[in-house]
Design an enzyme around this catalytic site. Structure first.
Site, short mmCIF file in Angstrom:
data_model
loop_
_atom_site.label_atom_id
_atom_site.label_comp_id
_atom_site.label_asym_id
_atom_site.label_seq_id
_atom_site.Cartn_x
_atom_site.Cartn_y
_atom_site.Cartn_z
N ASP A 88 34.40 49.33 40.75
CA ASP A 88 35.73 49.61 40.84
C ASP A 88 36.60 48.60 40.01
O ASP A 88 36.14 47.55 39.90
CB ASP A 88 36.60 49.98 42.26
N GLU A 153 35.98 46.94 46.19
CA GLU A 153 36.01 45.61 46.28
C GLU A 153 37.63 45.23 45.80
O GLU A 153 38.11 44.44 46.30
CB GLU A 153 35.37 44.94 45.31
N1 BES Z 1 35.81 39.32 40.99
C1 BES Z 1 36.99 38.98 41.66
C2 BES Z 1 36.96 37.68 42.48
C3 BES Z 1 36.81 36.40 41.80
C4 BES Z 1 37.70 36.03 40.77
C5 BES Z 1 35.67 35.51 42.01
C6 BES Z 1 37.47 34.79 39.96
C7 BES Z 1 35.53 34.37 41.35
C8 BES Z 1 36.31 34.19 40.30
C9 BES Z 1 36.96 40.31 42.42
O1 BES Z 1 37.12 41.36 41.72
C10 BES Z 1 38.60 40.25 42.80
O2 BES Z 1 39.48 40.15 41.91
N2 BES Z 1 38.68 40.11 44.31
C11 BES Z 1 40.29 40.22 44.74
C12 BES Z 1 40.07 40.59 46.02
C13 BES Z 1 41.31 41.28 46.73
C14 BES Z 1 41.59 42.30 46.14
C15 BES Z 1 40.84 41.47 47.92
C16 BES Z 1 41.10 38.76 44.35
O3 BES Z 1 40.53 37.86 44.47
O4 BES Z 1 42.30 39.17 44.29
MN MN Z 2 35.34 41.16 40.57
MN MN Z 3 38.83 41.73 40.54
#
Ligand code: BES
Ligand code: MN
Ligand code: MN
Length: 454
Positions: A88, A153
């Site tokens: 997603d 996610e």
């Molecule tokens: N891939 C990201 C998280 C991430 C970003 C890990 C940079 C390491 C480095 C993930 O898809 C993301 O965006 N997660 C969200 C989670 C939330 C929606 C619960 C976030 O971090 O905002």
């Molecule tokens: Mn991600």
């Molecule tokens: Mn993300």
């Protein structure tokens, strides 16, 4: 292994075409209008997995969006690697800031530009191509492999814990590999060993029962927009310390050893400021930029609104004001406890002149994984050889909620091998995947599977 690496080098053009087709599916998990696209994307992923030689592929329905699994389990006596990724993507707005259509991938400056190219379809695709390259050139994998690909996610993986609990046997493995993070810079590979958690809330303040003439009533009636600004300003002191009672109670402080490790990760505040177009940085006193970003909890205002925001001027004293706020958390802070503390803070500090309503959104628990296990060593070697460069160990400010669930529900650590570059513009317009890092990344994953072998 060499034949598989050769195969990866020969197939670069096809990879771009295939990945572009996956990127064309607008799998925006937060938007109910795209519900069918989540299934389309899952089906597309199944086709890619099957073509790579993955067996037993299945699309599982959940309370939310579907989960895809599959495996290849013919390496008797060898460890089992569970590969996780998400299909997603984040919404595309503001659409006017994209140079081209977000779902029509194109190459610009050695980068494939499209929503999801870096976060995370491109990185999921890298794993699928790793399997394909090895199976097509040698007929078998050095280790056993399982896949779990999800579609929620970006909305906090709400259905995953239940799925994990019900699928413990199906997902049984020795280590989880997640490619959903980044490299330190071009040519500088990194292993992420910490992710922040998250508590996300919306604050709604209501003052008078209707919008008022700001001349007739102003000065005599509290303005909820102003009260909200005062409350938010109260959250931090001038040293950037969060003033919410109890907020830091469970924070594990950085050890000297860790400060030393993080201190080795190259970083220039000057370059960082230049890239962002700011003349100064701001954060919690006593901590470096790397420490603030990766290892200290934060509080951010994600959006704030209320009253008149249209063109021109309207003299009004608004009835309501809103803010979306969130905290990024570090071990051992608990997302629901912190959400409660934030909620209490706004309730207790708001004057009687306004009513406070707090709504909670998704959250996630923070993780720090051990850095001394054999799989991490193997991955370090694979990355080191692929880039001919030392590997950095970093903690990230971003969150992947399911990583903490993997530990508590499946009892498994995750190895976070990320390939996005810092300027990948994830969640932003013109998201992109740096192609040289993508190609080399696949090679590093091929090596990784061989080095995982006992
Ligand atoms: N891939 C990201 C998280 C991430 C970003 C890990 C940079 C390491 C480095 C993930 O898809 C993301 O965006 N997660 C969200 C989670 C939330 C929606 C619960 C976030 O971090 O905002
Ligand atoms: Mn991600
Ligand atoms: Mn993300």
């Amino acid at each position: 292994m060499d034949k598989a690496l050769e195969f990866v080098r020969r197939n670069r053009e096809r990879y771009i075409e295939e990945l572009s087709a996956l990127l064309a599916i607008p799998s925006i998990s937060s938007d109910p209008e795209h519900k069918d696209d989540m299934m389309k994307c899952s089906e597309h992923a199944v086709d890619l997995l099957k073509a790579a030689g993955i067996e037993n592929t299945k699309i599982h329905s959940t309370d939310g969006h579907p989960v895809v699994t599959g495996d290849w389990l013919h390496a008797a006596g060898q460890p089992t690697v569970l590969i996780y990724g998400h299909l997603d993507v984040q919404p595309i707005d503001p659409i006017e800031l994209w140079d081209t259509d977000p779902f029509t991938a194109h190459i610009k400056d050695n980068r494939l530009v499209a929503r999801g190219s870096a976060d995370d379809k491109g990185q999921v695709y890298m794993h699928i191509k790793t399997i394909e390259a090895i199976l097509k050139t040698s007929g078998s994998l050095p280790v056993n492999v399982k896949f779990i690909l999800e579609n929620e996610e970006e909305v906090g993986s709400p259905s995953l814990p239940k799925f994990l609990k019900a699928s413990k046997e199906l997902l049984k493995a020795d280590i989880i590999v997640v490619s959903d993070s980044g490299m330190l810079a071009e040519g500088k590979p990194a292993i992420t060993y910490g992710l922040k958690g998250l508590s996300y809330l919306q604050i709604e303040l209501t003052g008078p029962n209707r919008d008022l003439h700001s001349g007739t009533y102003g000065g005599a009636v509290a303005n909820p927009a102003e009260i909200l600004a005062r409350l938010i300003a109260k959250v931090k002191d001038e040293n950037g310390r969060i003033q919410i009672p109890g907020f830091y109670d469970k924070v594990i402080d950085l050890s000297d050893r860790e400060r030393e490790l993080l201190g080795k990760v190259p970083h220039s505040d000057e370059d960082y400021m230049a890239d962002l177009g700011v003349k100064a940085l701001w954060g919690e006193a006593g901590y470096s930029t790397n420490e603030r970003k990766g290892a200290r909890p934060t509080f951010e205002v994600n959006g704030i609104w209320g009253g008149f925001t249209g063109t021109g001027a309207k003299t009004v004293l608004p009835s309501k004001a809103y803010a979306k706020v969130s905290s990024r958390l570090v071990p051992d802070q608990d997302p629901s406890e912190i959400a409660q503390l934030i909620e209490n803070f706004f309730n207790e500090n708001a004057p009687d002149s306004v009513k406070v309503k707090v709504t909670r959104f998704h959250g996630g628990r923070p993780v720090v994984t051990p850095i001394d296990n054999e799989y991490m060593k193997a991955a370090e070697r694979a990355l080191q050889e692929s880039w001919d460069h030392e590997v950095y160990y970093i903690r990230e400010g971003g969150s992947i909620p399911v990583v903490a669930d993997f530990k508590t529900i499946l009892g498994l650590d995750s190895l976070l091998l990320g390939y996005a570059l810092p300027d990948a513009r994830t969640h932003s317009p013109n998201e992109n995947l740096h192609l040289p890092s993508f190609y080399l990344g696949i090679e590093s994953l091929v090596r990784c599977l061989y080095y995982f072998k006992k």
